[in-house]
Scaffold this active site. Structure first.
Site, mmCIF file in Angstrom:
data_model
loop_
_atom_site.group_PDB
_atom_site.id
_atom_site.type_symbol
_atom_site.label_atom_id
_atom_site.label_comp_id
_atom_site.label_asym_id
_atom_site.label_seq_id
_atom_site.Cartn_x
_atom_site.Cartn_y
_atom_site.Cartn_z
ATOM 1 N N SER A 208 0.787 -1.239 0.000
ATOM 2 C CA SER A 208 0.000 0.000 0.000
ATOM 3 C C SER A 208 0.820 1.291 0.000
ATOM 4 O O SER A 208 0.457 2.242 -0.696
ATOM 5 C CB SER A 208 -0.969 0.003 1.185
ATOM 6 N N ALA B 197 6.369 -0.878 4.119
ATOM 7 C CA ALA B 197 5.276 -1.053 5.060
ATOM 8 C C ALA B 197 5.755 -1.593 6.399
ATOM 9 O O ALA B 197 5.030 -1.526 7.384
ATOM 10 C CB ALA B 197 4.234 -2.009 4.477
ATOM 11 N N CYS B 198 6.971 -2.149 6.417
ATOM 12 C CA CYS B 198 7.451 -2.861 7.608
ATOM 13 C C CYS B 198 8.704 -2.200 8.164
ATOM 14 O O CYS B 198 9.655 -1.936 7.411
ATOM 15 C CB CYS B 198 7.768 -4.316 7.263
ATOM 16 N N ASN C 85 8.598 -6.972 12.358
ATOM 17 C CA ASN C 85 7.546 -5.978 12.149
ATOM 18 C C ASN C 85 6.280 -6.421 12.893
ATOM 19 O O ASN C 85 6.238 -7.522 13.458
ATOM 20 C CB ASN C 85 7.294 -5.802 10.651
ATOM 21 N N PRO C 86 5.214 -5.633 12.923
ATOM 22 C CA PRO C 86 4.035 -5.991 13.728
ATOM 23 C C PRO C 86 3.359 -7.300 13.344
ATOM 24 O O PRO C 86 2.729 -7.935 14.179
ATOM 25 C CB PRO C 86 3.090 -4.801 13.497
ATOM 26 N N CYS C 87 3.483 -7.699 12.087
ATOM 27 C CA CYS C 87 2.807 -8.929 11.649
ATOM 28 C C CYS C 87 3.734 -10.139 11.642
ATOM 29 O O CYS C 87 3.335 -11.226 11.220
ATOM 30 C CB CYS C 87 2.212 -8.729 10.266
ATOM 31 N N SER C 88 4.975 -9.950 12.045
ATOM 32 C CA SER C 88 5.959 -11.033 12.243
ATOM 33 C C SER C 88 6.511 -11.660 10.972
ATOM 34 O O SER C 88 7.177 -12.686 11.051
ATOM 35 C CB SER C 88 5.374 -12.150 13.121
ATOM 36 N N GLU C 89 6.277 -11.066 9.802
ATOM 37 C CA GLU C 89 6.871 -11.683 8.611
ATOM 38 C C GLU C 89 8.237 -11.097 8.266
ATOM 39 O O GLU C 89 9.075 -11.794 7.684
ATOM 40 C CB GLU C 89 5.925 -11.585 7.407
ATOM 41 N N THR D 222 -1.226 -9.584 2.889
ATOM 42 C CA THR D 222 -1.861 -9.188 1.624
ATOM 43 C C THR D 222 -3.316 -8.780 1.820
ATOM 44 O O THR D 222 -4.210 -9.272 1.143
ATOM 45 C CB THR D 222 -1.775 -10.291 0.548
ATOM 46 N N THR E 291 -5.290 -5.299 1.945
ATOM 47 C CA THR E 291 -5.908 -4.423 0.955
ATOM 48 C C THR E 291 -5.484 -4.782 -0.454
ATOM 49 O O THR E 291 -6.307 -4.789 -1.377
ATOM 50 C CB THR E 291 -5.537 -2.954 1.251
ATOM 51 N N ILE E 292 -4.225 -5.112 -0.661
ATOM 52 C CA ILE E 292 -3.785 -5.415 -2.022
ATOM 53 C C ILE E 292 -4.358 -6.744 -2.505
ATOM 54 O O ILE E 292 -4.512 -6.963 -3.710
ATOM 55 C CB ILE E 292 -2.242 -5.404 -2.141
#
Length: 940
Positions: free
Chosen positions: A143, A159-160, A364-368, A551, A553-554
Site C-alpha cells: 500500500s 510497510a514494515c 515488524n508488527p505482523c511477524s513476517e 496481503t 488491501t492489495i
C-alpha cells in the site's frame, strides 16, 4: 537520491569494465507495438461508499475508469484508498491508468537513472510488462507504494519497520518519537525491549530500574493517541522480550491481566464495549506482544529442567525458573487473550544472511519481516491463481519470469525511497531488504483438488515458495553483477552463501506427489543452482528477498479469494453488484475444484446448489467423502485443524528469507495444553514465529459472552457432572399482548406476541397466507415451537441471532420504518421482536437498531465510535455484528462477506469492526481486513 556503491574512481572504473552488460528485458505478457492499455476494454463507473449505520455517504467519486473485468469491490477500494488528489478537484486521479502510470513511470525512471537497463528499449519493455501485470492483477506492490510514489509526499515504499532501543532514557524517549513518526504515516513498527534493565536490577544511582513493562505503558498511550489522528490505517506495533529477561513473567501476563480488568469493569457496569468511554482505562492494547525463546530454553522445557534469567548489563544469572512452568504460563496467557505470540530466536538467526552486522532481535508488527534493527522492508505479492491454466497446470516458467520483473522493480524502489528516520534509511540502503510474497494459495490448492491440510497441498505450496525465492535470489545475483551487491555483503559473504545453500538443500528435500508440484520443483531446482553459481561470482544485491505477508488491501485490489498463506475462509461469499446490492454466491473456485476432481457438469451443478443452500459440503449429493477435505475452510462445518495451519507454515518456511504472517485459529474448546503443544510444535517444525487466537478469548465478543467463562468453569471442575433440567414457565391465563401487521415483499401478515406480566416475551402467533394453506400451517407449527422454547427459558436473543438474515422468498421491502428491508419473513419477524422486547445493549450486540437509534449513532450518541476514535487493536476478537444490509435504507450497502456468512453459519465472529466504514473485518494473516472498504489492521 543517488546511491553510491564502490570506493575509489579507479576501483569503480575497473569494476565497470569487468561487469556484464546491463539488464536485458524480455517480453512475457506484452506484444511489441501495442500498449497494454489498448488490449483491454475500459468502462466508466460510479464509486459511492455508504455507512452501514444510516446509509450516509462516506466516499463518492463518479465516472472513474477501470477495465471491465475488475470487480466492483476492487474498483471501490482502489478509488477510495489509492487515487491521489482532493476529491472533486482537477488534480484528482480518475482512472486506473493514471494510478499505474504514476507508480510505474517513477520506477522505470529511477531504473534508467541508476543504470539498470541496457537500453531505452529494455526500459520500455520493463515499463510495459509491469503495467500489464498490475493492470491484469497478476501482482501488486504494498500500500505505501500506491499512497506515495509519484506524489509530492515523501516517497515512502516500505510497510514494515524494525526499531531499536537501548538502556538509556535518551534512547527510550527516542523510541517513542520514532514510533510516532512511523504511526503518523500509517505504518507499523516492532522492536525488542530486552536491552532495558529489569525491575530486579539496580540503577547506578542505587535505585531500582523501572523495567521494560513500565515503559511499554508510555508507548502504548502514545500509539493510542497518534493512531486516532485520522489515518486510514491503524498504527500497528510489535513488542518483543527475550525469554531470559528477568521481567519475562510480568511481560507474559501483561495483557492477560488487562483482560481480567476489562471483565471486572464490564461486570461492574462500566462501558467496556468497542470504542466505549471506559475502554481507554486499560493498557497495552495497542501492540502485539511476542516472547523470544531460545533453543536453550526449549531444551530445558523438553527436559523439565530450570532456566536462568540474566541481568541485562552483566549477563549473570540472577534468578532460575522452571522452564515447563514458564512455558505453561506463556500458553496460559495466550489461551486467555491471544497474547503473547512466540518467536524462535535461534531458528531465526540460523537463517540470518548478515550476522556480522548484528543479530535479528525483532520483527515488524505482523511477524513476517525479520532482519537488522533500524531497518525496513517493502513488500509485493503475486496472485497465484493468475498462473493456473485451464488445464489445471501451474505455469512455473511464466511465474519465474514474473518474479524476475517484480524483484527488479522492488530493488529499484530503494534507490529513490524516503524513510522516516536516518538510521532506518542508512540500514535499508546498505542491505536492500525486499519482501516478495504471494496471495491466493488457498484458492489455488482447492482449484487443483488439494486439501489445505494434505501432503500434496503442502508439496505444491513448498515448491511454489521455493521457486519464488530461488528466482528472486538468482535475479538478485544478476543485479549484483550489474549495479553491485548490497553494501553490507562483503562483510557477510560467508554467512550469506551458507544461508543460500541451506535454502537450496531444503529444496532438494521436497517430496513431490503430483505433476504440478513435480514440474514446479524442477524449475525451482534449476533456479537455486543458478542462484548459487551466479551469487558465488557476483554476490547478491539484496540481503533478504521474500516473506509471506497478510496481503490485506492489495489482496482485494487483485480480486484474490484468499489472502497470503491462508486457506479459504468459507465456501459461500457475498458478491457486490454493479449499481448496488449484493448476491450470495458459492466461491468460483469450488466448481473448478470439482472439475479437477473428475465430476461431470450435472454433478457439479447439484453440489454447488447444495453448498449454496447449506454453506458446506457434508452430505452434498454425489460428492465422495474422500473429497470432503478439499473443501475444508478456516471456519464452518468442516474447519481445518490448528495443526493443519502449522504444518502448512512449516512446509513453506525453509524457502522464505523472512517469516510468515499468520495466526493459528483454535476453537473455544481448546485447552491451555493445546496452545502449549502448538507453540512447542512450531519450534520442532522449524518455524520462525507463531501466534494463536482461541475463539471467544476476548471480552469484546458479545454474541458468545459467557461461553469462555463456562469453559473455564468446566475445566476447573472437569470431574463434576451436573445435569440441568429445564422447567417450563407457563403464561398466566390473562396476559398482555400486542399485534403488529406487516408487509414483506408484498406478502401481508400479522404477528401476535404475548408477554409475561413482568414484561418478558412468552409466546408468538404468526398469520401468513390463507387459513388452511400449507404456509399457514407451517407458520402455526413454527410459532408453537418458538413459544414453547421461550417458556422453557431459551433467550429471545438466541432465536434472533439464529433467524435474522435467513434468506428465502417472500423477501424485500417492508412497511416498517425500523426494518426497511428483510431477507425473509423470519428475518423481519425476529428483528421486530428484538426491537420490541430486547434492551438496547443486547440489540447492539446483535446489530439491531431502530431508525432513530441509527441516526443517533451517527451523531455520536450511545457511545458509538467515530472513525477517528476507534481503537482498532482493542477491537481484536470482537464479535459485535455490524447491522446487515436488511437494516439500512440503502440496499447496496451490506456487511462484509465474513459478517454475513458467519451469521449464516451461526458462528461467533472474532474480527473487529472496520474503523473506516464500520463493517465486519475478516482475518488476513495475523491482521484483519475489511472487504467493504479495504482497510487493514496491519501490513498489506
Amino acid at each position: 537520491m543517488t546511491e553510491t556503491v564502490g570506493g575509489s574512481a579507479k576501483k569503480t572504473a575497473a569494476r565497470a569494465a569487468a561487469k556484464p552488460a546491463a539488464l536485458k528485458v524480455q517480453r512475457v505478457y506484452t506484444t511489441e507495438g501495442r500498449h497494454p492499455y489498448d488490449e483491454v476494454t475500459w468502462e466508466r463507473r460510479d464509486v459511492v461508499m455508504t455507512n452501514w449505520r444510516d446509509g450516509s455517504v462516506n466516499f463518492e467519486q463518479r465516472g472513474v475508469e477501470f477495465p471491465e473485468f475488475w470487480s466492483v469491490n476492487a474498483t471501490n477500494i482502489v478509488t477510495s484508498k489509492y487515487f491521489r488528489g482532493a476529491v472533486g478537484s482537477e488534480k484528482r486521479e480518475q482512472s486506473l491508468r493514471q494510478l499505474i502510470d504514476r507508480v510505474v513511470k517513477t520506477y522505470v525512471g529511477a531504473g534508467k537513472e541508476h543504470g539498470y537497463f541496457a537500453s531505452e528499449q529494455d526500459a520500455e519493455i520493463f515499463e510495459h510488462e509491469l503495467t500489464y501485470m498490475l493492470l491484469h492483477q497478476v501482482f501488486s506492490f504494498n500500500s505505501p507504494v500506491w499512497f506515495n510514489v509519484g506524489t509530492s509526499s515523501p516517497q515512502q515504499v516500505s510497510a514494515c519497520f524494525i526499531l531499536a532501543v537501548d538502556d538509556t532514557m535518551e534512547s527510550i524517549l527516542n523510541w517513542y518519537r520514532e514510533e510516532g513518526l512511523i504511526f503518523k504515516g500509517g505504518s507499523g513498527a516492532g522492536l525488542n525491549l530486552s536491552r532495558i534493565r529489569s525491575s530486579k536490577e539496580l540503577l547506578s544511582s542505587g535505585g531500582t530500574a523501572s523495567g521494560p513493562v513500565s515503559f511499554m505503558r508510555g508507548a502504548d498511550a502514545s500509539a493510542g493517541t497518534i493512531k486516532s489522528g485520522g489515518a486510514t490505517r491503524r498504527a500497528a506495533k510489535m513488542v518483543v522480550l527475550d525469554v531470559d529477561h528477568p521481567d519475562v513473567e510480568e511481560f507474559i501476563e501483561t495483557k492477560a491481566k488487562e483482560e481480567h480488568k476489562i471483565r471486572a469493569l464490564r461486570d461492574a457496569g462500566f462501558d467496556m464495549d468497542l470504542g466505549g468511554a471506559d475502554i481507554v482505562s486499560v493498557q497495552y492494547q495497542n501492540a502485539n506482544n511476542s516472547v523470544r525463546v531460545s533453543d536453550e530454553f526449549m531444551h530445558a522445557y523438553e527436559n523439565g529442567t530450570d532456566f536462568g534469567l540474566r541481568a541485562r548489563q552483566t549477563g549473570e544469572v540472577i534468578e532460575r525458573v522452571d522452564a515447563k512452568s514458564l512455558f505453561h504460563k506463556l500458553a496460559q496467557a495466550a489461551w486467555e487473550c491471544a497474547d503473547p505470540g512466540i518467536q524462535y530466536d535461534d531458528t531465526i538467526n540460523d537463517w540470518h544472511t548478515c550476522p556480522e552486522s548484528g543479530r535479528i532481535t525483532a520483527s515488524n508488527p505482523c511477524s513476517e519481516y525479520m532482519h537488522l534493527d533500524n531497518s525496513s522492508c517493502n513488500l509485493a505479492s503475486l496472485n497465484l491463481m493468475k498462473f493456473l491454466g485451464d488445464d489445471g497446470k501451474f505455469d512455473a516458467v511464466t511465474f519465474a519470469k514474473a518474479v524476475e520483473l517484480i524483484i527488479t522493480a522492488m530493488d529499484i524502489s530503494i534507490c529513490f525511497a524516503d524513510f522516516p528516520t536516518e538510521p532506518i534509511a542508512d540500514t535499508t540502503r546498505k542491505f536492500r531488504q525486499l519482501g516478495i510474497g504471494y496471495a491466493n494459495l488457498g484458492a489455488l490448492l482447492m482449484a487443483t483438488g488439494h486439501a489445505y491440510d494434505s501432503e500434496g497441498g503442502r508439496a505444491l505450496a513448498a515448491t511454489i515458495t521455493s521457486l519464488m525465492t530461488g528466482v528472486s535470489y538468482r535475479r538478485s545475483a544478476e543485479l549484483a553483477g550489474i549495479v553491485g551487491p548490497y553494501e553490507g555483503y562483503k562483510r557477510n559473504a560467508t554467512a550469506h552463501q551458507r544461508v543460500m545453500r541451506k535454502h537450496a538443500a531444503a529444496n532438494d528435500l521436497i517430496r513431490t506427489y503430483h505433476a504440478n508440484d513435480s514440474s514446479v520443483h524442477k524449475v525451482a531446482t534449476e533456479a537455486w543452482q543458478q542462484a548459487l553459481e551466479i551469487g558465488a561470482k557476483n554476490g547478491w544485491r539484496n540481503a533478504q528477498a521474500s516473506v509471506l505477508a497478510p496481503t490485506g488491501t492489495i489482496g482485494l485490489m487483485m480480486d484474490c479469494d484468499t489472502t497470503g498463506i491462508e486457506p479459504d475462509l468459507a465456501l459461500v461469499k457475498f458478491k457486490k453488484l454493479v449499481g448496488g446490492g449484493s448476491m450470495q454466491i458459492v466461491n468460483q473456485t469450488v466448481p473448478r475444484a470439482l472439475k479437477a476432481l473428475g465430476y461431470q457438469e450435472e454433478q457439479i451443478e447439484a453440489i454447488v446448489e447444495y453448498i449454496g443452500e447449506h454453506g458446506h459440503v457434508v452430505d452434498a449429493p454425489g460428492l465422495r467423502r474422500e473429497h470432503y477435505e478439499v473443501f475444508d475452510c478456516a471456519m464452518g462445518e468442516r474447519s481445518i485443524a490448528p495443526m493443519g495451519h502449522v504444518r502448512m507454515m512449516a512446509a513453506t518456511q525453509p524457502f522464505l528469507s523472512g517469516a510468515i504472517s499468520k495466526t493459528v485459529n483454535m476453537p473455544e474448546s481448546a485447552t491451555v495444553e493445546d496452545v502449549e503443544e502448538i507453540y512447542y510444535q512450531g519450534w520442532k517444525l522449524g518455524l520462525k514465529a507463531l501466534a494463536i487466537y482461541r475463539d471467544n478469548c476476548k471480552v469484546g465478543q458479545p454474541l458468545s459472552a459467557g461461553k469462555s467463562a463456562k469453559a473455564t468453569d468446566e475445566k476447573k471442575s472437569s470431574e463434576t457432572v451436573v445435569e440441568y433440567r429445564p422447567v417450563r414457565k407457563r403464561l398466566p391465563k390473562k396476559r398482555p399482548s400486542q399485534t403488529v401487521s406487516f408487509t414483506v415483499g408484498g406478502a401481508e401478515g400479522y404477528l401476535h406476541a404475548g408477554s409475561y406480566p413482568d414484561n418478558g416475551l412468552g409466546e408468538i402467533f404468526v398469520k401468513l397466507g390463507k387459513q388452511g394453506s400449507t404456509l399457514a400451517g407451517v407458520m402455526d407449527a413454527f410459532s408453537m415451537s418458538i413459544s414453547v422454547g421461550l417458556q422453557y427459558g431459551i433467550p429471545l436473543e438466541f432465536y434472533v441471532s439464529k433467524f435474522q438474515n435467513l434468506r428465502f422468498e417472500p423477501a424485500g421491502m417492508t412497511d416498517d420504518p425500523d426494518v426497511r428491508i428483510a431477507t425473509s419473513v423470519l428475518d423481519y419477524l425476529f428483528r421486530r421482536l428484538a426491537l420490541d422486547y430486547l434492551p438496547y445493549d443486547k440489540r447492539a450486540q446483535l446489530g439491531i437498531f431502530t431508525a432513530d437509534e441509527r441516526s443517533a449513532q451517527v451523531a455520536g450518541e450511545y457511545g458509538a465510535p467515530t472513525s477517528s476514535e476507534v481503537d482498532i487493536e482493542g477491537l481484536r476478537g470482537s464479535v459485535e455484528a455490524a447491522p446487515a444490509q436488511t437494516e439500512t435504507a440503502a440496499p447496496k450497502q451490506v456487511g462484509s462477506s465474513t459478517e454475513l456468512l458467519e451469521l449464516h453459519l451461526g458462528k461467533a465472529a472474532d474480527a473487529p469492526l472496520c474503523m473506516t466504514c464500520g463493517t465486519k473485518m475478516r482475518p488476513a494473516g495475523s491482521c484483519y481486513l475489511c472487504e467493504g472498504c479495504g482497510s487493514t489492521s496491519g501490513c498489506s
